[in-house]
Enzyme design. Structure first.
Site, short mmCIF file in Angstrom:
data_model
loop_
_atom_site.label_atom_id
_atom_site.label_comp_id
_atom_site.label_asym_id
_atom_site.label_seq_id
_atom_site.Cartn_x
_atom_site.Cartn_y
_atom_site.Cartn_z
N LYS A 11 -3.21 0.51 6.95
CA LYS A 11 -3.79 1.46 5.97
C LYS A 11 -3.25 2.87 6.21
O LYS A 11 -2.99 3.60 5.26
CB LYS A 11 -5.32 1.42 6.04
CG LYS A 11 -5.91 0.11 5.53
CD LYS A 11 -5.57 -0.14 4.07
CE LYS A 11 -6.28 -1.36 3.49
NZ LYS A 11 -6.00 -1.56 2.06
N SER A 30 -7.94 3.26 3.43
CA SER A 30 -9.20 3.04 4.12
C SER A 30 -9.54 4.21 5.05
O SER A 30 -8.64 4.80 5.67
CB SER A 30 -9.12 1.76 4.96
OG SER A 30 -10.32 1.59 5.71
N TYR A 49 -5.18 -3.70 10.88
CA TYR A 49 -5.71 -3.23 9.59
C TYR A 49 -5.64 -1.70 9.53
O TYR A 49 -5.12 -1.13 8.56
CB TYR A 49 -7.15 -3.73 9.42
CG TYR A 49 -7.80 -3.30 8.13
CD1 TYR A 49 -7.45 -3.89 6.92
CD2 TYR A 49 -8.76 -2.30 8.12
CE1 TYR A 49 -8.04 -3.49 5.73
CE2 TYR A 49 -9.37 -1.89 6.95
CZ TYR A 49 -9.00 -2.49 5.74
OH TYR A 49 -9.59 -2.08 4.57
#
Ligand code: NAD
Length: 253
Positions: A162, A145, A158
């Site tokens: 990533k 990401s 998150y």
């Protein structure tokens, strides 16, 4: 004909990736967690024969090895792994420090680390061992990401998972190159998937489209086309890379 294992293929980017491999003539084992009917719809749309659906919750520690065994049993071989499944940013997984109690903070962090990082690490181990045992080359492509680089203030777990996934891919690209296995990652910016539909049609939509000078967000098919290329033998020399797929919305230096 290659065997390809795609995780999180019930909808969104995973569905587009599964379709790209099937359209290229490969056989696909599509992992899904809960949305069986969506996964069946992906299967219906895939051209060719021999594709299978496999259910697994990558939040369970033994799930990855079991999933790879089932994929090998169904396809005979797995040549390509696409680590796409993830617990992503949603209203339920938001964890800003000022308004998140510690218990929720810990629960969300642990779930994201388990699925987004440890699930992908265990799958990479199992597919790499399968390839090494067969004496065959192959490819692993991680769906990372842009948030790993730009920051995810509302979803720090998150962003961290990533970033760790990108780093995992780079370490494995060195470790697995002697076995003919290429490992790459893509780092998408905002992509118009089902999960993001409400945000794109809501008051934030114009701002999100305006992040890119193209004035739009990415499509699942655009992500899938690059993943498909990175998994090809023509892209072996790209091993170790992290490819930005964000419409020039964020430039790394
Ligand atoms: P999505 O939520 O539809 O896809 C995530 C998939 O992961 C789903 O199929 C879900 O079933 C699966 N999954 C979640 N928890 C799981 C678990 N415990 N076990 C097994 N599978 C599980 O969203 P998407 O937008 O298609 O995202 C796909 C990938 O792309 C994710 O890795 C996401 O982080 C990444 N990504 C998406 C965007 C975007 O804007 N859509 C941007 C950057 C990166």
């Amino acid at each position: 004909m290659r065997g390809v294992l795609v995780t999180g293929g019930s909808r969104g980017i995973g569905r587009a990736v599964a379709l790209a491999f099937a359209e290229g003539g490969d056989r696909v084992a599509l992992q899904y967690a809960a949305r069986r009917s969506d996964a069946e719809e992906t299967l219906r749309r895939m051209p060719g024969e021999g594709h299978v659906l496999l259910r697994a919750d990558l939040g369970e520690p033994d799930a990855a090895e079991r999933l790879v065994t089932e994929a090998v049993n169904a396809l005979d071989v797995v040549d390509v792994l696409v680590n796409n499944a993830a617990v992503g940013p949603t209203a339920e997984t938001r964890h800003r420090i000022p308004d998140t109690p510690l218990a929720d903070w810990q629960r969300i962090w642990r779930r994201m680390v388990q699925v987004n990082l440890l699930g992908a690490a265990d799958l990479s181990w199992a597919v790499a061992r399968h390839l090494i045992d067969r004496g065959a080359g192959g490819a692993i492509v991680n769906i990372g990401s842009r948030g790993a680089f730009r920051g995810e203030p509302d979803f720090p777990a998150y962003g961290a998972t990533k970033a760790a996934l990108h780093a995992l891919g780079q370490s494995l690209s060195v470790a697995l190159a002697p076995h003919g296995i290429a490992v790459t990652s893509v780092a998408p910016g905002f992509v118009a998937t089902e999960r993001q539909a409400a945000r794109l049609s809501g008051p934030e939509g114009d701002r999100l489209r305006g992040e890119s000078p193209f004035g739009r967000v990415g499509t699942p098919a655009e992500i899938a086309a690059t993943v498909h290329f990175l998994a090809s033998s023509a892209a072996a020399w790209a091993s170790g890379t992290v490819v930005d797929l964000n419409g020039a919305s964020y430039l790394r230096t």
